[in-house]
Write a protein that holds these residues in place. Structure first.
Motif: not given
Length: 451
Positions: A173-193
């Motif tokens: 409906t309009r230009k708002t210039r809002n964003v979403g920020l995504l990351v994927s984080l690998q755990s250092k304390t659990g394998e494949k977590e």
């Protein structure tokens, strides 16, 4: 005629002047007259849930109130609007919660915030909309997680459906210039977590219900797609931020799996318009007013109507209510950490106020046990009274618009085992930001999750 000799500084003087300029520049980055204030303690709610799960994370989400948006007229009762007053409280609140992952909105003054986060052991990713002076930030403890991938979503450019001719349509409906920020984080304390984390700040204008519902749907879709691209279907997703909607809004109901009420469908219909940022020809028939894209406009007139816009027509490509419902039907459903957690906490304390305490919701609707407020600001509303006297009425903009949402892994449900208790309304009078209470007009949300 003799020429007058012009003064020329020596190399030593030039070097000294450069050093002084650099020192002054560095000093300008530091807040002046910092006040060291002890923040009011908020109780930690430990919930009677099973903690035997293998993975655990503590999440903080907070809208910091960007310094570039502050105006005295927006917060007339605040006692701490200067950067030197607010910034120490903001940094202290973030650090004292000691969260594993931090989601922040309305972030500016990165040159001061980032060193504080880095000193505390956090890595980070930051993103903002085009020409915006503030943005979203995700920080994570370097000893617990490593960054795998990140993505910045520009809602203005995202498609919502495909025409029969195969052409994608954005449906905005309009230009708002809002964003979403995504990351994927690998755990250092659990394998494949690991974790998929998203933060966002949806468009603020209270009348743009359709646009916020569109943006929220895009965010959930992109989070699910992002997790699939990382082959991380067994990782939980955390979607936290300032959504600028309440549990009574269509977007909340659709995202959490409730059917739309008739009044919610009407909210979507009346906000299905086209703004001049989409169709500039609209301006030919209206009076230009100050741009209201930035959220700093919000407190000026919270009941303002939509301006510089026209009704939408089928050629504009907006989604119908049926199409909006269809979009959300394909998405994973969100669970609110605070709604789940406070529901359990109410079993232990009947005096715990929630959103459902002050806003009547049907018993079968989600959102009754969200926090009562997550933002509390003073507002002066001017009205024209009898005899043309200007009467000022004191009101409070008390809002719930911040959430920590969860998307469960396919094989392991997430359990909320602890929450930072929300403030009571009396603690926030006469309005935020407030010394010893909050350096922002929002309160921080913190949840501890197990799976």
């Amino acid at each position: 005629m003799a020429t007058q000799n012009q003064y020329a500084p020596t190399p030593e003087q030039l070097a000294l002047a450069k050093i002084r300029k650099q020192k002054k520049s560095q000093q300008s980055l530091q807040p002046k007259h910092n006040e060291v204030l002890e923040l009011i303690s908020r109780p930690w709610l430990t919930l009677p849930q099973n903690r035997d799960s293998g993975q655990q994370v503590k999440i903080l989400s907070w809208n910091l109130l960007a310094q570039c948006l502050i105006r005295r007229e927006l917060f007339p009762t605040s006692d701490c609007l200067k950067v030197g007053q607010r910034e120490p409280m903001i940094h202290a609140e973030i650090l004292r919660q000691n969260a594993d992952v931090v989601c922040l909105q309305e972030v500016d003054r990165l040159e001061v915030l980032l060193p504080a986060l880095e000193k505390a052991g956090y890595g980070h990713i930051y993103g903002s909309g085009p020409m915006k002076k503030h943005g979203c930030l995700i920080a994570f403890k370097n000893d617990l997680y490593s960054l795998v991938a990140d993505k910045l979503i520009f809602y203005d450019d995202q498609w919502v459906s495909v025409h029969e001719q195969g052409q994608a349509r954005t449906g905005g409906t309009r230009k708002t210039r809002n964003v979403g920020l995504l990351v994927s984080l690998q755990s250092k304390t659990g394998e494949k977590e690991g974790l998929v984390v998203a933060t966002t700040h949806l468009f603020w204008h209270p009348k743009y219900t359709y646009e916020r519902t569109r943006q929220a749907g895009i965010l959930v879709r992109e989070v699910a797609t992002f997790r699939a691209e990382q082959t991380a279907e067994n990782w939980p997703c955390i979607v936290a931020g300032d959504f600028n909607f309440t549990p009574s809004d269509p977007a909340y109901s659709l995202a959490t799996g409730d059917l739309l009420l008739e009044e919610q469908e009407e909210m979507l219909a009346v906000s299905s318009i086209i703004h001049s940022t989409i169709d500039p020809s609209v301006l030919a028939n209206v009076t230009r007013v100050k741009d209201d894209t930035e959220e700093g406009s919000e407190a000026v007139d919270p009941d303002r109507v939509i301006t510089q816009a026209r009704p939408a027509n089928p050629q504009d490509g907006l989604l119908t209510v049926h199409e909006i419902v269809s979009l959300y039907s394909t998405l994973p459903k969100l669970r609110s950490a605070y709604s789940d957690g406070l529901s359990e906490a109410q079993k232990l304390s009947k005096d715990l106020a929630t959103y459902g305490t002050r806003v009547p919701l049907l018993p079968n609707r989600h959102g009754r046990t969200e926090p009562e407020y997550t933002s509390y600001t003073h507002h002066w509303k001017s009205v024209l009274g009898a005899l043309v006297f200007l009467i000022r009425l004191q009101t409070y903009l008390t809002v719930l618009e911040d959430y920590i949402f969860i998307i469960d892994p396919k094989t392991r449900p997430i359990t909320v085992v602890g929450l930072l208790a929300p403030f009571e309304a009396k603690d926030m009078v006469p309005g935020l930001p407030r010394k010893t209470v909050s350096g922002s007009d929002h309160i921080s949300l913190v949840a501890e999750l197990c799976w």
